[in-house]
Design a protein around this motif. Sequence first.
Motif, mmCIF file in Angstrom:
data_model
loop_
_atom_site.group_PDB
_atom_site.id
_atom_site.type_symbol
_atom_site.label_atom_id
_atom_site.label_comp_id
_atom_site.label_asym_id
_atom_site.label_seq_id
_atom_site.Cartn_x
_atom_site.Cartn_y
_atom_site.Cartn_z
ATOM 1 N N TRP A 271 0.842 -1.202 0.000
ATOM 2 C CA TRP A 271 0.000 0.000 0.000
ATOM 3 C C TRP A 271 0.881 1.258 0.000
ATOM 4 O O TRP A 271 1.872 1.305 0.706
ATOM 5 N N PRO A 272 0.533 2.287 -0.793
ATOM 6 C CA PRO A 272 -0.646 2.413 -1.651
ATOM 7 C C PRO A 272 -0.413 2.002 -3.102
ATOM 8 O O PRO A 272 -1.280 2.214 -3.953
ATOM 9 N N ASN A 273 0.736 1.411 -3.384
ATOM 10 C CA ASN A 273 1.067 1.060 -4.762
ATOM 11 C C ASN A 273 0.395 -0.214 -5.235
ATOM 12 O O ASN A 273 0.271 -0.442 -6.440
ATOM 13 N N ALA A 274 0.005 -1.064 -4.280
ATOM 14 C CA ALA A 274 -0.673 -2.313 -4.620
ATOM 15 C C ALA A 274 -1.762 -2.570 -3.591
ATOM 16 O O ALA A 274 -1.573 -2.351 -2.396
ATOM 17 N N GLU A 275 -2.901 -3.021 -4.070
ATOM 18 C CA GLU A 275 -4.029 -3.393 -3.214
ATOM 19 C C GLU A 275 -4.473 -4.787 -3.631
ATOM 20 O O GLU A 275 -4.886 -5.004 -4.765
ATOM 21 N N GLY A 276 -4.333 -5.760 -2.744
ATOM 22 C CA GLY A 276 -4.579 -7.133 -3.122
ATOM 23 C C GLY A 276 -3.399 -7.694 -3.900
ATOM 24 O O GLY A 276 -2.261 -7.212 -3.809
ATOM 25 N N ARG A 277 -3.652 -8.732 -4.689
ATOM 26 C CA ARG A 277 -2.582 -9.396 -5.424
ATOM 27 C C ARG A 277 -1.970 -8.469 -6.473
ATOM 28 O O ARG A 277 -2.665 -7.690 -7.120
ATOM 29 N N SER A 278 -0.667 -8.588 -6.624
ATOM 30 C CA SER A 278 0.070 -7.747 -7.555
ATOM 31 C C SER A 278 1.107 -8.591 -8.278
ATOM 32 O O SER A 278 1.625 -9.572 -7.725
ATOM 33 N N SER A 279 1.433 -8.213 -9.494
ATOM 34 C CA SER A 279 2.493 -8.892 -10.242
ATOM 35 C C SER A 279 3.853 -8.272 -9.968
ATOM 36 O O SER A 279 4.864 -8.726 -10.493
ATOM 37 N N ASP A 280 3.869 -7.225 -9.127
ATOM 38 C CA ASP A 280 5.110 -6.536 -8.805
ATOM 39 C C ASP A 280 5.847 -7.311 -7.708
ATOM 40 O O ASP A 280 5.364 -7.431 -6.577
ATOM 41 N N GLY A 281 6.995 -7.842 -8.009
ATOM 42 C CA GLY A 281 7.742 -8.676 -7.086
ATOM 43 C C GLY A 281 8.257 -7.960 -5.857
ATOM 44 O O GLY A 281 8.750 -8.603 -4.920
#
Length: 379
Positions: A271-281
């Motif tokens: 957070w806040p760049n990803a919410e839930g599953r993300s493909s960003d490692g």
Amino acid sequence: MPALLATTALLLTAACSSGGGDGGSSGGSGGATSASPSRQAGEQAPPAMGSVKVVRTVATGLNTPWGLAALPGGGGLLVASRDRGTITRVDEKTGGKTELGKVSGVSPSGEGGLLGIALSPDYASDHMVYAYFTSASDNRIVRVLYDPKKPAGEQLGAPDTIFKGIPKGYIHNGGRIAFGPDGMLYAGTGESGDRGLAQDTKSLGGKILRLTPEGEPAPGNPFPDSPVYSYGHRNVQGLAWDPEQRLFASEFGQDTWDELNAIKPGADYGWPNAEGRSSDGRYQNPVAQWHTDDASPSGIAYAEGSVWMAGLKGQRLWRIPLKGTEASADPQAFLTGTYGRLRTVVSAGGDKLWLTTSNTDGRGAPKGGDDRILELEVG
């Protein structure tokens, strides 16, 4: 991999102040969940389908209950009132209530007030109760002496502040505290509505903190001389460990995904760049995720091979069966809409749980007897 549970999308635009959970959810599609099967060997997964039986209503007539702690030896349940700033002892057999006193310095507003409570690891000898609360200037953690020999209403000593400076806001104050198997004090914080704090490892907002019982950064923390244990969180209100001493935490999403996470020291939860599953490692993916209408999760507890998660806006109790740190089957919902908003769930030993409702918090629709504590038998 278990199939996703799918239902018709429900587009809601309700803002944080209009019925959502303490995460400040502003709506989202309803019904879907996401969970991945575990590939960790050597651990038996619980059955895919579980069960919940409401054994009894332990107590009724509680005002904005938030934190819950069970006294040892069946000595009762301590309940914190968010808005009144009081701690009450509930006789777990009769439901009788005794107000211990008020925690001085609590400044309730919005989602803030007297939040999580926890008993000292040395409670048998020191009788200390730890509390996380919102003051006029910040969120802080104190410890107070509980002396049951004093008259009702005067049984709490003066607060000893062990940690302060956690950002406060009208929303996203976090508030859950718990002592881990290592004897250290863990605290879930919120980013207070300032999203940037979650990614700033020098800020205390949007974090899980790990402290000594005296409030110092715990030995072995991932950042030198820092209480920060994990970061990139929006608003953490649930902490629980499995028998292998692995930490899990629940987290409020905003518009799309609420989360249950397996916590690793020093890890970034997005957070806040990803919410839930993300493909960003760079970011840790959740164990399971829910649309915000279905969860808005607060407290969690571990029992019978699963994490049990209380939902506020979702008004249901979620079971997440685990194998290792991954979900072994789709999450399963219980008590949907039966008792309204659900705030805190605590292990009562074995297959028993304590569960509190949260219908008097300004976002619920209180019924006769609200708020209440329930005793559950789960499997």
